[in-house]
Scaffold this motif. Structure first.
Motif, PDB file in Angstrom:
ATOM      1  N   TYR A 159       0.867  -1.176   0.000  1.00 50.85           N
ATOM      2  CA  TYR A 159       0.000   0.000   0.000  1.00 50.85           C
ATOM      3  C   TYR A 159       0.907   1.230   0.000  1.00 50.85           C
ATOM      4  O   TYR A 159       1.775   1.358   0.858  1.00 50.85           O
ATOM      5  CB  TYR A 159      -0.872  -0.037   1.266  1.00 50.85           C
ATOM      6  CG  TYR A 159      -1.841   1.091   1.472  1.00 50.85           C
ATOM      7  CD1 TYR A 159      -3.161   0.977   1.059  1.00 50.85           C
ATOM      8  CD2 TYR A 159      -1.461   2.268   2.128  1.00 50.85           C
ATOM      9  CE1 TYR A 159      -4.083   2.000   1.287  1.00 50.85           C
ATOM     10  CE2 TYR A 159      -2.366   3.290   2.352  1.00 50.85           C
ATOM     11  CZ  TYR A 159      -3.681   3.145   1.928  1.00 50.85           C
ATOM     12  OH  TYR A 159      -4.580   4.158   2.150  1.00 50.85           O
ATOM     13  N   VAL A 160       0.707   2.112  -0.959  1.00 52.00           N
ATOM     14  CA  VAL A 160       1.548   3.306  -1.085  1.00 52.00           C
ATOM     15  C   VAL A 160       0.968   4.441  -0.238  1.00 52.00           C
ATOM     16  O   VAL A 160      -0.237   4.711  -0.282  1.00 52.00           O
ATOM     17  CB  VAL A 160       1.653   3.747  -2.564  1.00 52.00           C
ATOM     18  CG1 VAL A 160       2.430   5.055  -2.691  1.00 52.00           C
ATOM     19  CG2 VAL A 160       2.323   2.642  -3.395  1.00 52.00           C
ATOM     20  N   LEU A 161       1.814   5.106   0.532  1.00 53.01           N
ATOM     21  CA  LEU A 161       1.381   6.236   1.350  1.00 53.01           C
ATOM     22  C   LEU A 161       1.471   7.523   0.542  1.00 53.01           C
ATOM     23  O   LEU A 161       2.537   7.881   0.037  1.00 53.01           O
ATOM     24  CB  LEU A 161       2.253   6.353   2.602  1.00 53.01           C
ATOM     25  CG  LEU A 161       2.321   5.123   3.507  1.00 53.01           C
ATOM     26  CD1 LEU A 161       3.057   5.466   4.796  1.00 53.01           C
ATOM     27  CD2 LEU A 161       0.944   4.567   3.798  1.00 53.01           C
ATOM     28  N   ARG A 162       0.339   8.220   0.439  1.00 50.91           N
ATOM     29  CA  ARG A 162       0.265   9.423  -0.396  1.00 50.91           C
ATOM     30  C   ARG A 162      -0.439  10.540   0.351  1.00 50.91           C
ATOM     31  O   ARG A 162      -1.407  10.307   1.083  1.00 50.91           O
ATOM     32  CB  ARG A 162      -0.513   9.124  -1.684  1.00 50.91           C
ATOM     33  CG  ARG A 162       0.125   8.104  -2.564  1.00 50.91           C
ATOM     34  CD  ARG A 162      -0.768   7.703  -3.720  1.00 50.91           C
ATOM     35  NE  ARG A 162      -1.404   8.838  -4.360  1.00 50.91           N
ATOM     36  CZ  ARG A 162      -2.090   8.746  -5.490  1.00 50.91           C
ATOM     37  NH1 ARG A 162      -2.227   7.583  -6.099  1.00 50.91           N
ATOM     38  NH2 ARG A 162      -2.648   9.808  -6.029  1.00 50.91           N
ATOM     39  N   ALA A 163       0.013  11.762   0.121  1.00 55.08           N
ATOM     40  CA  ALA A 163      -0.567  12.924   0.800  1.00 55.08           C
ATOM     41  C   ALA A 163      -1.977  13.230   0.313  1.00 55.08           C
ATOM     42  O   ALA A 163      -2.801  13.753   1.059  1.00 55.08           O
ATOM     43  CB  ALA A 163       0.322  14.148   0.587  1.00 55.08           C
ATOM     44  N   ASP A 164      -2.274  12.921  -0.966  1.00 53.11           N
ATOM     45  CA  ASP A 164      -3.585  13.267  -1.520  1.00 53.11           C
ATOM     46  C   ASP A 164      -4.615  12.173  -1.311  1.00 53.11           C
ATOM     47  O   ASP A 164      -5.715  12.238  -1.840  1.00 53.11           O
ATOM     48  CB  ASP A 164      -3.473  13.586  -3.017  1.00 53.11           C
ATOM     49  CG  ASP A 164      -2.973  12.398  -3.840  1.00 53.11           C
ATOM     50  OD1 ASP A 164      -2.548  11.396  -3.240  1.00 53.11           O
ATOM     51  OD2 ASP A 164      -3.010  12.477  -5.083  1.00 53.11           O
ATOM     52  N   SER A 211      10.532   2.206   3.719  1.00 56.44           N
ATOM     53  CA  SER A 211      10.042   2.244   2.346  1.00 56.44           C
ATOM     54  C   SER A 211      10.984   1.531   1.392  1.00 56.44           C
ATOM     55  O   SER A 211      12.199   1.739   1.430  1.00 56.44           O
ATOM     56  CB  SER A 211       9.874   3.701   1.888  1.00 56.44           C
ATOM     57  OG  SER A 211       9.595   3.766   0.507  1.00 56.44           O
ATOM     58  N   ALA A 212      10.401   0.695   0.528  1.00 56.29           N
ATOM     59  CA  ALA A 212      11.184   0.064  -0.540  1.00 56.29           C
ATOM     60  C   ALA A 212      11.509   1.060  -1.644  1.00 56.29           C
ATOM     61  O   ALA A 212      12.302   0.758  -2.541  1.00 56.29           O
ATOM     62  CB  ALA A 212      10.427  -1.125  -1.129  1.00 56.29           C
ATOM     63  N   GLU A 213      10.873   2.227  -1.585  1.00 57.25           N
ATOM     64  CA  GLU A 213      11.082   3.317  -2.545  1.00 57.25           C
ATOM     65  C   GLU A 213      10.868   2.853  -3.983  1.00 57.25           C
ATOM     66  O   GLU A 213      11.537   3.307  -4.910  1.00 57.25           O
ATOM     67  CB  GLU A 213      12.473   3.928  -2.366  1.00 57.25           C
ATOM     68  CG  GLU A 213      12.654   4.547  -0.984  1.00 57.25           C
ATOM     69  CD  GLU A 213      14.009   5.182  -0.791  1.00 57.25           C
ATOM     70  OE1 GLU A 213      14.885   4.989  -1.665  1.00 57.25           O
ATOM     71  OE2 GLU A 213      14.198   5.869   0.226  1.00 57.25           O
ATOM     72  N   GLY A 214       9.916   1.962  -4.148  1.00 52.74           N
ATOM     73  CA  GLY A 214       9.542   1.520  -5.484  1.00 52.74           C
ATOM     74  C   GLY A 214      10.569   0.658  -6.179  1.00 52.74           C
ATOM     75  O   GLY A 214      10.418   0.332  -7.362  1.00 52.74           O
ATOM     76  N   ASN A 215      11.622   0.250  -5.466  1.00 53.65           N
ATOM     77  CA  ASN A 215      12.706  -0.500  -6.108  1.00 53.65           C
ATOM     78  C   ASN A 215      12.496  -2.013  -6.086  1.00 53.65           C
ATOM     79  O   ASN A 215      13.175  -2.744  -6.794  1.00 53.65           O
ATOM     80  CB  ASN A 215      14.041  -0.166  -5.424  1.00 53.65           C
ATOM     81  CG  ASN A 215      14.422   1.289  -5.605  1.00 53.65           C
ATOM     82  OD1 ASN A 215      14.228   1.850  -6.677  1.00 53.65           O
ATOM     83  ND2 ASN A 215      14.949   1.907  -4.560  1.00 53.65           N
ATOM     84  N   LEU A 223       5.371   8.224  -0.084  1.00 56.94           N
ATOM     85  CA  LEU A 223       5.457   9.509  -0.774  1.00 56.94           C
ATOM     86  C   LEU A 223       5.162  10.677   0.158  1.00 56.94           C
ATOM     87  O   LEU A 223       5.420  11.823  -0.184  1.00 56.94           O
ATOM     88  CB  LEU A 223       4.491   9.523  -1.961  1.00 56.94           C
ATOM     89  CG  LEU A 223       4.706   8.406  -2.992  1.00 56.94           C
ATOM     90  CD1 LEU A 223       3.680   8.502  -4.111  1.00 56.94           C
ATOM     91  CD2 LEU A 223       6.117   8.456  -3.563  1.00 56.94           C
ATOM     92  N   ASP A 224       4.593  10.375   1.336  1.00 56.03           N
ATOM     93  CA  ASP A 224       4.313  11.435   2.301  1.00 56.03           C
ATOM     94  C   ASP A 224       4.242  10.825   3.696  1.00 56.03           C
ATOM     95  O   ASP A 224       3.672   9.756   3.879  1.00 56.03           O
ATOM     96  CB  ASP A 224       2.998  12.135   1.980  1.00 56.03           C
ATOM     97  CG  ASP A 224       2.740  13.294   2.928  1.00 56.03           C
ATOM     98  OD1 ASP A 224       3.330  14.361   2.711  1.00 56.03           O
ATOM     99  OD2 ASP A 224       1.959  13.115   3.886  1.00 56.03           O
TER     100      ASP A 224
END
Length: 363
Positions: free
Chosen positions: A12-17, A60-64, A48-49
């Motif tokens: 699950y990606v953490l996002r500000a929006d 975070s795996a930072e998308g890698n 991301l936030d």
């Protein structure tokens, strides 16, 4: 007394929006686990936030890489051990669980399944693969948790009877205090009926069916409604073009993603969710909490929360004419919801209840 350590691995990606129900659950769960004496580490594919997650230990795996591969690598590099591991949104019964249990000397693993199933079920090859995975890897997982009865049934159906005794249900819940509540259910005859969609814009969410359904409406009905669509996704431009082709684009406003949904929902009369796949929708809970009834499909856990003519209306997925009929009857006053839809959510589907039931699994 030895320190209790908990790892939570979430695809699950953490996002500000997008500060949604799961974000609020994660933060509340972190607080509750710490109150039980656990040190808690959270692992995500990308962060991301961090603003909403102040005080939470995030990795975070930072998308890698996949979050599972990232966690296994973290265990290897840091030689860290955990008392328990909880997973969300990950694949069930993959080799990951045994590898994690061994590498982290983990006593208890709890896998929470939020993943919806295809409308017509998995193809035979996938079903056979799932059964094999269940047979080979189920012993590494101590508890399987579905977010609805539908999900729990499908866990057993997918993985086989070997997981039945350790499969249970904890319904999703929401923080009802953050939602502005619509004052009454009466439609104002002097203004258009305002519908809202809150959804990722991909094919399985069925927004394309809603756009086609609008084409079945009479011009008189079209003049009396408007639909705001909150969300983004790969289908966005295609949906906008479809609306133009069907000459219903004037009925729609694409609003993009918004972190203000809890305050915005009360501005609308009905939520529309024409989805093909669902486990137990947080969007539905949030809408009902705002006293906004729901028009949705009979898939997944939707019928477990939506009661016909009480807090919403149900139709078969992909039945565009049925959806059009419901919209028309709502607009012309032939169908209406008169009860406060928020009472059930406050009583049965609160965030506090959800957190408490998940924390109890650690005992």
């Amino acid at each position: 007394m030895s320190t209790k350590r908990l790892a939570v691995v979430c695809n699950y990606v953490l996002r500000a929006d997008r500060i949604g129900g799961m974000d609020r659950f994660f933060v509340a769960y972190d607080k509750a686990a710490k109150a039980k004496g656990y040190e808690v580490d959270w692992f995500f594919p990308d962060v991301l936030d961090k603003t909403f997650y102040e005080g939470v230990a995030l990795f975070s795996a930072e998308g890698n890489s996949s979050v599972e591969a990232f966690f296994l690598n973290y265990l290897q590099e840091n030689k860290k051990t955990y008392t328990a591991l909880v997973t969300h949104f990950t694949e069930l019964c993959s080799p990951f669980y045994k590898k994690a249990k061994v590498a982290g000397s983990i006593e208890t693993i709890i896998a929470v399944d939020h993943n919806p199933r295809p409308l017509n079920g998995f193809p035979i090859k996938k079903r056979l693969k799932n059964r094999l995975k269940g047979y080979l890897h189920h012993k590494a997982i101590d508890r399987f948790i579905g977010v609805s009865s539908y999900t729990a049934r499908n866990i057993v159906e997918d993985l086989g009877p070997v997981v039945a005794k350790k499969t249970g249900v904890i319904y999703n819940g929401i923080d009802t205090s953050v939602f502005k509540k619509r004052e009454n259910q009466d439609l104002n005859p002097e203004r258009k009926v305002q519908f809202v969609v809150v959804s990722h814009l991909r094919e399985s969410k069925g927004i394309q069916d809603l756009i086609d359904a609008l084409g079945y409406l009479s011009e008189a009905i079209k003049k009396r409604l408007h639909i705001s669509i909150y969300g983004e996704g790969p289908l966005e431009e295609g949906l906008k073009q479809q609306a133009r082709d069907n000459e219903v684009d004037r009925l729609l406003s694409f609003k993009g993603s918004s972190s203000g949904i809890p305050q915005l929902l009360a501005d609308y009369e009905y939520l529309i969710q024409p989805t093909y796949m669902e486990c137990f929708s947080l969007s539905i809970l949030e809408s009902l909490s705002a006293n906004v009834p729901v028009i949705t499909t009979t898939v997944g856990g939707n019928p477990e929360i939506i009661k016909e003519d009480v807090n919403g209306f149900l139709f078969q997925p992909k039945n565009k004419r049925a959806l059009a009929t419901i919209i028309e009857e709502v607009v012309n006053g032939g169908r209406k919801i008169t009860e406060d839809t928020s009472a059930l959510i406050e009583k049965e589907y609160s965030l506090d209840r959800m957190v408490a039931e998940h924390i109890n699994l650690l005992d």
